[in-house]
Enzyme design. Structure first.
Site: not given
Ligand code: 7TS
Length: 411
Positions: A201, A198, A366, A121, A224
């Site tokens: 997910q 990371d 992303c 991401h 999430k």
């Molecule tokens: N890493 C992964 C693998 C992600 O899927 C996401 C967000 C992030 C980092 C960032 O997370 P945040 O909470 O800091 O924003 N992924 C997604 C997505 O797949 N669609 O919207 C956000």
């Protein structure tokens, strides 16, 4: 796992959209929240709100204790040894930025190599790009194979004494691939590299054990994992956190401030400048309690059934008009289903599904380097979670068949 009973815990699922019940299939972007999380946050603001670590009065002491108890709960969720290894942040993005920025202040030097993977991401790419610009690290990417798995046979060519960090996602937000973190961590450690994981997910779907994964740092987002927005966790090895400089300065994180010098508190405090998201941390406790009470095995079995249904229906109903990405075996992936429908732009797919009350995401997710690698401009993604039913998946494919037929019709 009783999905109908679980659904009753998520008030938003009763809200109709376009005259139909909401079908929410975008949990990889953010999960919906159970009543217990919503009520915990509300109760905090109605009954317990005070700033933490500051007051000597009972209310502030109570808020501080609840905030620190949340740190312990997060540590337990990750099977960490010590709550001091948990830094509260806004989410995965902030966590990875914190690690990269801090390592960039002295540890990483021009010519050092940081290895990411092509399925990351942007939040696990851009902070490292900053370090490519200054101090001038080399940022390199491990490729994937045709099935959307990491090309492990190419890893050795990226690992040598110059490699200082290997950073990778546990589960891909596009392909659903579950990466063999432990194996990669062992190989990275053999050349002295640090391993950043990371878990944005994976934390919503899999039990996380930072020790068993071989991580040096690990990040996840509360929103999430059924929790509130604006709270997340950076876990780091104590010895590393204690050596690393802070990146943000302000209240709470200092030992002493003078006109000519400043000293910092120990981790995790030195990384938490300013008033933290106390309500979020307490809401996160409710979320982690709810999630773990479901039982990981039951959750995995439910999600596997949904995945198998998606894979089967994709082939039965759409055949070669639909191409889905990532490992074909549902045992090797999490419930993230990204696909291309022949001749239909992903944004059109998502808009037409929206008209049926079905929420899916379309775009580059992303993950532009991954889109380039796959040779697609964008994909549509359905990402179910514990509250989704087989009937909703059937509805998704009824709608997709309609979309495919509509676009196939001669004009
Ligand atoms: N890493 C992964 C693998 C992600 O899927 C996401 C967000 C992030 C980092 C960032 O997370 P945040 O909470 O800091 O924003 N992924 C997604 C997505 O797949 N669609 O919207 C956000």
């Amino acid at each position: 796992m009783d999905v109908e009973r679980i659904r009753q815990d998520f008030p938003i699922l009763t809200r109709p959209f376009h005259g139909r019940p909401l079908v929410y299939l975008d949990s990889a972007a953010t999960s919906q929240k159970p009543t217990s999380v919503i009520e915990t946050e509300t109760r905090y603001y109605s009954e317990e709100n005070a700033n933490v670590h500051r007051g000597v009065y009972a209310l502030s002491i109570e808020a501080t204790e609840a905030y620190e108890a949340a740190r312990e709960r997060a540590a337990r969720f990750l099977h960490a040894k010590d709550a001091a290894e948990v830094v509260f942040v806004r989410g995965t993005t902030e966590a990875i930025n914190l690690v990269a920025t801090s390592l960039g202040r002295g540890y990483l030097k021009r010519g050092d190599r940081v290895v990411a993977t092509v399925m990351e991401h942007h939040s696990n790419i851009v902070p490292w790009h900053f370090l490519r610009e200054a101090p001038g690290i080399d940022l390199e990417f491990l490729d994937i194979d045709e099935d959307g798995r990491l090309a492990l046979d190419e890893l050795d060519s990226l690992l040598d004494r110059r490699t200082k960090v290997v950073t990778l996602t546990h589960v891909s937000n596009v392909l659903g691939t579950v990466n063999p973190v432990r194996e990669i961590a062992d190989r990275a450690h053999a050349v002295g590299a640090l391993v950043v994981v990371d878990a944005a997910q994976s934390a919503p779907h899999l039990p996380i054990d930072v020790g068993a994964l071989g991580a040096d740092f690990l990040a996840f987002s509360g929103h999430k994992t059924l929790g509130p927005m604006g709270i997340g966790v950076l876990w780091g090895r104590t010895d590393l956190l204690s050596l690393m400089p802070p990146c943000m300065g302000g209240g709470e994180m200092i030992k002493e401030v003078h006109e000519d010098r400043v000293s910092y508190r120990e981790a995790p405090a030195k990384f938490e400048a300013g008033t933290p998201n106390v309500a979020g941390a307490i809401g996160l406790v409710a979320a982690l309690d709810y999630l773990t009470a479901i039982g990981w095995e039951d959750l995995a079995a439910h999600e596997r059934r949904l995945q198998e249904r998606m894979i089967r229906l994709a082939s039965d109903r759409l055949g070669d008009r639909l191409r889905f990405f990532g490992p074909k075996d549902p045992r090797d992936r999490e419930a993230v289903f990204s696909f291309a429908l022949n001749g239909v732009h992903p944004h059109d797919v998502a808009s037409l599904l929206d008209a049926e009350g079905i929420c899916v995401r379309a775009g580059h997710h992303c993950a532009q380097p991954l889109m380039e690698r796959l040779g697609v401009p964008a994909l549509t993604r359905a990402s179910p979670y514990l509250y989704n039913t087989g009937a909703e998946i059937d509805g998704l494919f009824d709608a997709l068949e309609k979309v495919a037929t509509l676009f196939a019709a001669p004009v």
